[in-house]
Design a protein around this motif. Structure first.
Motif, short mmCIF file in Angstrom:
data_model
loop_
_atom_site.label_atom_id
_atom_site.label_comp_id
_atom_site.label_asym_id
_atom_site.label_seq_id
_atom_site.Cartn_x
_atom_site.Cartn_y
_atom_site.Cartn_z
N GLU A 133 16.87 2.87 13.38
CA GLU A 133 17.71 3.07 14.56
C GLU A 133 16.95 2.76 15.85
N SER A 134 15.65 3.02 15.85
CA SER A 134 14.84 2.76 17.04
C SER A 134 14.23 1.36 17.06
N GLY A 135 14.59 0.53 16.07
CA GLY A 135 14.14 -0.86 16.06
C GLY A 135 12.73 -1.08 15.56
N ARG A 136 12.20 -0.14 14.79
CA ARG A 136 10.85 -0.28 14.26
C ARG A 136 10.89 -0.75 12.80
N LEU A 137 9.71 -1.09 12.29
CA LEU A 137 9.56 -1.48 10.88
C LEU A 137 9.07 -0.26 10.10
N PRO A 138 9.88 0.29 9.19
CA PRO A 138 9.45 1.44 8.39
C PRO A 138 8.81 0.99 7.08
N VAL A 139 7.77 1.73 6.68
CA VAL A 139 6.98 1.41 5.49
C VAL A 139 6.72 2.71 4.74
N LEU A 140 6.77 2.64 3.41
CA LEU A 140 6.47 3.80 2.57
C LEU A 140 5.31 3.48 1.65
N VAL A 141 4.40 4.44 1.50
CA VAL A 141 3.31 4.34 0.53
C VAL A 141 3.44 5.50 -0.44
N GLY A 142 3.64 5.19 -1.73
CA GLY A 142 3.76 6.24 -2.74
C GLY A 142 2.41 6.59 -3.30
N THR A 258 9.82 -4.04 -2.42
CA THR A 258 9.22 -2.91 -3.12
C THR A 258 8.17 -3.45 -4.09
N PHE A 259 6.93 -3.01 -3.91
CA PHE A 259 5.80 -3.58 -4.66
C PHE A 259 5.12 -2.46 -5.44
N ASP A 260 5.29 -2.49 -6.76
CA ASP A 260 4.58 -1.59 -7.65
C ASP A 260 3.23 -2.23 -7.97
N ALA A 261 2.15 -1.47 -7.78
CA ALA A 261 0.81 -2.02 -7.99
C ALA A 261 0.62 -2.59 -9.39
N GLY A 301 12.16 -3.60 5.69
CA GLY A 301 11.51 -2.40 5.20
C GLY A 301 10.70 -2.75 3.96
N LEU A 302 9.72 -1.93 3.64
CA LEU A 302 8.89 -2.24 2.48
C LEU A 302 8.21 -0.98 1.98
N ASP A 303 7.77 -1.06 0.73
CA ASP A 303 6.97 0.02 0.16
C ASP A 303 5.91 -0.54 -0.77
N LEU A 304 4.85 0.22 -0.92
CA LEU A 304 3.80 -0.02 -1.90
C LEU A 304 3.63 1.27 -2.69
N VAL A 305 3.81 1.20 -4.01
CA VAL A 305 3.79 2.40 -4.84
C VAL A 305 2.88 2.22 -6.05
N GLU A 306 2.61 3.34 -6.70
CA GLU A 306 1.81 3.39 -7.93
C GLU A 306 0.36 2.96 -7.73
N VAL A 307 -0.14 3.01 -6.49
CA VAL A 307 -1.58 2.85 -6.28
C VAL A 307 -2.23 4.17 -6.65
N SER A 308 -3.04 4.16 -7.67
CA SER A 308 -3.64 5.40 -8.17
C SER A 308 -5.16 5.24 -8.28
N PRO A 309 -5.90 6.10 -7.61
CA PRO A 309 -7.36 6.09 -7.78
C PRO A 309 -7.80 6.87 -9.01
N GLY A 310 -6.85 7.40 -9.76
CA GLY A 310 -7.15 8.24 -10.91
C GLY A 310 -6.71 9.67 -10.65
N PRO A 311 -6.67 10.50 -11.68
CA PRO A 311 -6.10 11.85 -11.56
C PRO A 311 -6.89 12.78 -10.65
N ASP A 312 -8.17 12.47 -10.38
CA ASP A 312 -9.00 13.37 -9.59
C ASP A 312 -8.98 13.05 -8.10
N GLY A 313 -8.26 11.99 -7.71
CA GLY A 313 -8.17 11.65 -6.30
C GLY A 313 -9.34 10.83 -5.80
N ASP A 314 -9.26 10.47 -4.51
CA ASP A 314 -10.27 9.59 -3.92
C ASP A 314 -10.20 9.73 -2.39
N PRO A 315 -10.57 10.89 -1.85
CA PRO A 315 -10.39 11.12 -0.42
C PRO A 315 -11.19 10.20 0.48
N GLU A 316 -12.22 9.55 -0.05
CA GLU A 316 -13.02 8.63 0.76
C GLU A 316 -12.59 7.18 0.58
#
Length: 341
Positions: A133-142, A258-261, A301-316
């Motif tokens: 509505e505000s004329g921006r490009l929305p993006v989602l990261v799953g 929509t881009f599944d890794a 609009g676009l999304d990138l999903v299923e990027v997984s660093p593994g079950p323990d996460g990757d905060p860095e």
């Protein structure tokens, strides 16, 4: 704004090390750390955090798309609600998934998981609708591939006649897989069944699907699947760019990507939830983005999903998956900003 795009990024800087806030950014990004119905390997809920951290190591000048950062890119703070919904839904769904699907005694658990997933859909829809509505490009990261349903719904409502370009190892056309209405394996089935604003769906790289999905593709004139073996033949014959150009030409003028890794070769995303041999290598994926940007179609609009660093996460953001995911996201945004010209 006093900003040096060639300088190192600070540890607390925004996505891609940028200083933008919501008011001065054209691109608004929503992270959705949700993976309630993942049916094999968990970890996609860590995708937004890992991609954000890895993105701070990216050089902002891009040889393919120039300076996407100049339009402003901002990522919203992750929602604690979504993380809480994921924890509850995953606890309910996991025993059902481990058994291979729902039984009659699981009705209440299934209903609650569907309810929580609907809340995720609503959150994504609200974010995208406001930005459109505000004329921006929305993006989602799953997050898993269930997470962008609300995003696609908002784009289809705002832009009726929308085309969806879907990169994935899987067709994701199973109805209510394992009993869950909003399963990650049902996202495109839900899009086709529930979103009147979607005119067509082109799937690229599919190489793992059930016979029911294969029949659904053949029966639905809105769906055009370019299976992985077709991509491989084009690669062997030197027709990758031509095939991409011809396929993209069949899309309507307005496109959601929509881009599944796991659409990529698994060497690029080794921790993704359901890896499958084959897929797009890096340069092939870039050719598809380039041809989409050059096609005259506009990415809304676009999304990138299923990027997984593994079950323990990757905060860095040090995992290979996060490094690849962050670079793919920047290129996708670059392609979107260059599109429609």
């Amino acid at each position: 704004m006093d900003f040096d795009p060639d300088a190192a990024s600070g540890a607390e800087s925004g996505l891609f090390g940028l200083p933008h806030g919501p008011d001065d950014a054209y691109v608004h990004v929503l992270g959705v750390p949700y993976e309630a119905t993942v049916s094999y390997r968990a970890g996609a809920r860590h995708g937004p955090e890992a991609v954000l951290a890895a993105s701070r190591q990216i050089d902002l000048f891009d040889l393919r798309f120039g300076r996407p950062y100049e339009r402003g890119i901002w990522m919203a703070q992750p929602s604690r609600d979504i993380a809480a919904w994921n924890e509850e839904a995953r606890a309910l769904a996991s025993p059902i998934i481990e058994r291979g699907g729902a039984e009659e005694s699981d009705a209440r658990a299934i209903a609650r998981v569907d309810e929580l997933s609907s809340l995720v859909n609503d959150a994504a829809h609200a974010f995208f609708a406001e930005r459109l509505e505000s004329g921006r490009l929305p993006v989602l990261v799953g997050g898993d591939h269930s997470t962008p349903f609300g995003a696609i719904a908002a784009c289809a409502a705002h832009h009726p006649g929308l085309g969806v370009l879907h990169f994935d190892a899987h067709a994701d056309l199973r109805p209510a897989f394992e009993g869950f209405r909003w399963s990650h394996a049902s996202i495109l089935r839900n899009v086709l069944d529930e979103l009147d604003g979607v005119q067509s769906l082109i799937q690229v790289g599919v190489r793992d699907l059930c016979e029911q999905e294969h029949d659904a593709i053949a029966a639905d004139e809105r769906v055009d699947a370019l299976f992985d073996h077709g991509l491989a033949e084009a690669r062997f014959e030197g027709r990758v760019r031509t095939l991409a150009r011809e396929t993209i030409a069949r899309l309507p003028n307005l496109v959601y990507v929509t881009f599944d890794a796991d659409g990529l070769d698994p060497s690029l995303c080794p921790n993704t939830g359901t890896p499958v041999p084959g897929g797009l290598d890096w340069q092939e994926a870039m050719v598809w983005l380039e041809e989409l940007a050059r096609s005259g179609k506009r990415i809304v609009g676009l999304d990138l999903v299923e990027v997984s660093p593994g079950p323990d996460g990757d905060p860095e953001g040090r995992s290979w998956d996060a490094i690849v995911g962050a670079r793919l996201l920047y290129r996708m945004i670059g392609a979107a900003l260059a599109s429609g010209r």
